[in-house]
Design a protein around this motif. Structure first.
Motif, PDB file in Angstrom:
ATOM      1  N   ARG A   1      33.178  65.356   9.533  1.00 51.51           N
ATOM      2  CA  ARG A   1      33.292  63.958   9.933  1.00 51.51           C
ATOM      3  C   ARG A   1      34.248  63.819  11.117  1.00 51.51           C
ATOM      4  O   ARG A   1      35.033  64.733  11.410  1.00 51.51           O
ATOM      5  CB  ARG A   1      33.792  63.117   8.762  1.00 51.51           C
ATOM      6  CG  ARG A   1      32.793  63.026   7.613  1.00 51.51           C
ATOM      7  CD  ARG A   1      33.319  62.136   6.503  1.00 51.51           C
ATOM      8  NE  ARG A   1      32.391  62.113   5.379  1.00 51.51           N
ATOM      9  CZ  ARG A   1      31.406  61.245   5.226  1.00 51.51           C
ATOM     10  NH1 ARG A   1      31.244  60.289   6.147  1.00 51.51           N
ATOM     11  NH2 ARG A   1      30.617  61.270   4.170  1.00 51.51           N
ATOM     12  N   PRO A   2      34.225  62.666  11.800  1.00 48.98           N
ATOM     13  CA  PRO A   2      35.158  62.449  12.910  1.00 48.98           C
ATOM     14  C   PRO A   2      36.614  62.562  12.453  1.00 48.98           C
ATOM     15  O   PRO A   2      36.962  62.133  11.356  1.00 48.98           O
ATOM     16  CB  PRO A   2      34.834  61.017  13.366  1.00 48.98           C
ATOM     17  CG  PRO A   2      33.432  60.787  12.920  1.00 48.98           C
ATOM     18  CD  PRO A   2      33.276  61.547  11.645  1.00 48.98           C
ATOM     19  N   SER A   3      37.421  63.164  13.295  1.00 44.39           N
ATOM     20  CA  SER A   3      38.860  63.265  13.045  1.00 44.39           C
ATOM     21  C   SER A   3      39.571  62.468  14.130  1.00 44.39           C
ATOM     22  O   SER A   3      39.662  62.910  15.287  1.00 44.39           O
ATOM     23  CB  SER A   3      39.300  64.734  13.068  1.00 44.39           C
ATOM     24  OG  SER A   3      40.686  64.848  12.852  1.00 44.39           O
ATOM     25  N   LEU A   4      40.043  61.271  13.773  1.00 40.63           N
ATOM     26  CA  LEU A   4      40.616  60.348  14.740  1.00 40.63           C
ATOM     27  C   LEU A   4      42.081  60.084  14.441  1.00 40.63           C
ATOM     28  O   LEU A   4      42.503  60.136  13.280  1.00 40.63           O
ATOM     29  CB  LEU A   4      39.842  59.014  14.711  1.00 40.63           C
ATOM     30  CG  LEU A   4      38.330  59.110  14.935  1.00 40.63           C
ATOM     31  CD1 LEU A   4      37.667  57.784  14.623  1.00 40.63           C
ATOM     32  CD2 LEU A   4      38.027  59.533  16.364  1.00 40.63           C
ATOM     33  N   GLU A   5      42.851  59.818  15.478  1.00 37.65           N
ATOM     34  CA  GLU A   5      44.237  59.427  15.278  1.00 37.65           C
ATOM     35  C   GLU A   5      44.300  58.026  14.665  1.00 37.65           C
ATOM     36  O   GLU A   5      43.530  57.144  15.034  1.00 37.65           O
ATOM     37  CB  GLU A   5      44.988  59.434  16.616  1.00 37.65           C
ATOM     38  CG  GLU A   5      45.161  60.829  17.214  1.00 37.65           C
ATOM     39  CD  GLU A   5      46.012  60.791  18.467  1.00 37.65           C
ATOM     40  OE1 GLU A   5      46.576  59.710  18.753  1.00 37.65           O
ATOM     41  OE2 GLU A   5      46.111  61.825  19.144  1.00 37.65           O
ATOM     42  N   ASP A   6      45.206  57.841  13.729  1.00 35.99           N
ATOM     43  CA  ASP A   6      45.382  56.553  13.062  1.00 35.99           C
ATOM     44  C   ASP A   6      44.055  56.061  12.460  1.00 35.99           C
ATOM     45  O   ASP A   6      43.559  54.972  12.789  1.00 35.99           O
ATOM     46  CB  ASP A   6      45.923  55.520  14.054  1.00 35.99           C
ATOM     47  CG  ASP A   6      46.437  54.270  13.360  1.00 35.99           C
ATOM     48  OD1 ASP A   6      46.649  54.316  12.134  1.00 35.99           O
ATOM     49  OD2 ASP A   6      46.594  53.233  14.046  1.00 35.99           O
ATOM     50  N   PRO A   7      43.456  56.830  11.570  1.00 35.51           N
ATOM     51  CA  PRO A   7      42.160  56.426  11.002  1.00 35.51           C
ATOM     52  C   PRO A   7      42.281  55.139  10.180  1.00 35.51           C
ATOM     53  O   PRO A   7      43.311  54.875   9.549  1.00 35.51           O
ATOM     54  CB  PRO A   7      41.787  57.613  10.118  1.00 35.51           C
ATOM     55  CG  PRO A   7      43.086  58.270   9.788  1.00 35.51           C
ATOM     56  CD  PRO A   7      43.951  58.083  10.987  1.00 35.51           C
ATOM     57  N   VAL A   8      41.219  54.346  10.190  1.00 32.84           N
ATOM     58  CA  VAL A   8      41.213  53.077   9.446  1.00 32.84           C
ATOM     59  C   VAL A   8      40.424  53.190   8.145  1.00 32.84           C
ATOM     60  O   VAL A   8      40.419  52.264   7.334  1.00 32.84           O
ATOM     61  CB  VAL A   8      40.621  51.949  10.305  1.00 32.84           C
ATOM     62  CG1 VAL A   8      41.480  51.719  11.547  1.00 32.84           C
ATOM     63  CG2 VAL A   8      39.175  52.248  10.700  1.00 32.84           C
ATOM     64  N   ALA A   9      39.739  54.320   7.941  1.00 34.34           N
ATOM     65  CA  ALA A   9      38.963  54.527   6.715  1.00 34.34           C
ATOM     66  C   ALA A   9      38.756  56.021   6.519  1.00 34.34           C
ATOM     67  O   ALA A   9      38.901  56.819   7.452  1.00 34.34           O
ATOM     68  CB  ALA A   9      37.613  53.811   6.803  1.00 34.34           C
ATOM     69  N   HIS A  10      38.458  56.386   5.286  1.00 32.37           N
ATOM     70  CA  HIS A  10      38.212  57.785   4.947  1.00 32.37           C
ATOM     71  C   HIS A  10      36.949  57.876   4.088  1.00 32.37           C
ATOM     72  O   HIS A  10      36.604  56.931   3.379  1.00 32.37           O
ATOM     73  CB  HIS A  10      39.405  58.380   4.183  1.00 32.37           C
ATOM     74  CG  HIS A  10      40.684  58.356   4.945  1.00 32.37           C
ATOM     75  ND1 HIS A  10      41.033  59.334   5.852  1.00 32.37           N
ATOM     76  CD2 HIS A  10      41.701  57.447   4.938  1.00 32.37           C
ATOM     77  CE1 HIS A  10      42.215  59.041   6.377  1.00 32.37           C
ATOM     78  NE2 HIS A  10      42.645  57.899   5.839  1.00 32.37           N
TER      79      HIS A  10
END
Length: 270
Positions: free
Chosen positions: A136-145
């Motif tokens: 899955r996408p690995s983003l800084e400061d994620p808003v959901a998991h």
């Protein structure tokens, strides 16, 4: 021995019926291929890490993630839609209740089509995820998991199969004037599911497209089989515009609708 007039009429109608049957099944096969072939191509591009597709996925994820981070209320709305309204558990429960209702109405084959389409969609989606193993996408400061692998999107695929089942079963009960609105609502919902998953940063854009395509292919294949059964049973092909089984709108159980007629012309009750 002379051939009865009824037999002559039946033989005269048979070539035309056979042609219509063949054309209808060919159209259904083409519809299945229209979903399966693009999905297969997309799967190859995902597995080969095709650079233009990776750039498209990264760009869409980055732009939508920035909006989600900057607008918390918007993000909460997306979470509510994704995790409550369009959640796979919610949609599968709706399909399960519909299947139980069809069994109550004694629409046995339509209930089987509904159950097989839903279960096949879930199993095929899980199998493709296990084979692809895309992160899955690995983003800084994620808003959901979200757990598990990414391709194809289970939310997008479940929405596609579930709304297709609900539409194709219930359309005969809806007045014709309202049917375009039902189709529009289903399309908007399926598109909305895909948007929320990308905007929340838990899927790539290509994951969502893959879920849509694979879901359409599953529905097309099971619908193809159902229409083939209708033709073999001597019922007219319906297409999808008015639902798979228009007879459901008569509000009589399937066993009564298609019971053999007695010599007096009445339906026999056994």
């Amino acid at each position: 021995m002379p051939v009865p007039d009824s037999a002559r009429r039946l033989r005269a109608r048979r070539p035309g019926a056979d042609r219509r049957y063949g054309v209808h099944l060919l159209g259904a096969a083409a519809a299945a291929a229209a979903g399966a072939v693009p999905f297969g191509l997309l799967l190859v591009l995902v597995k080969s890490r095709w650079e233009p597709l990776r750039r498209l996925d990264s760009g869409a994820a980055g732009r939508l993630h920035a909006i989600a981070v900057d607008h918390p209320s918007w993000t909460e709305t997306l979470r509510f839609l994704s995790d409550r309204v369009w959640d796979p558990v919610t949609l599968r429960t709706a399909v399960a209740l519909l299947t139980v209702w069809l069994l109550y109405r004694r629409a046995w084959r339509l209930a089987a089509w509904s159950a097989v389409t839903a279960v096949a969609g879930g199993l095929i989606g899980w199998l493709v995820k296990a084979v692809t193993e895309r992160a899955r996408p690995s983003l800084e400061d994620p808003v959901a998991h979200a757990p598990g692998y990414s391709f194809p999107s289970g939310h997008a695929m479940t929405a596609t199969t579930s709304f297709a089942i609900l539409l194709l079963v219930l359309l005969p009960l809806v007045p014709r004037v309202w049917r375009p609105l039902c189709w529009a609502g289903a399309v908007v919902s399926v598109a909305g599911v895909g948007f929320t998953r990308v905007a929340l940063g838990v899927h790539w854009f290509s994951d969502v497209v893959g879920g849509w395509l694979l879901g359409c292919a599953v529905v097309a294949l099971t619908t193809w089989a159902f229409e083939a059964w209708r033709a073999d049973a001597g019922r007219r092909p319906t297409g999808v515009g008015g639902g798979l089984e228009p007879e459901l709108g008569t509000r009589r159980p399937e066993a009564e609708l298609f019971a053999p007629r007695s010599p007096t012309g009445r339906r026999s009750r056994r």
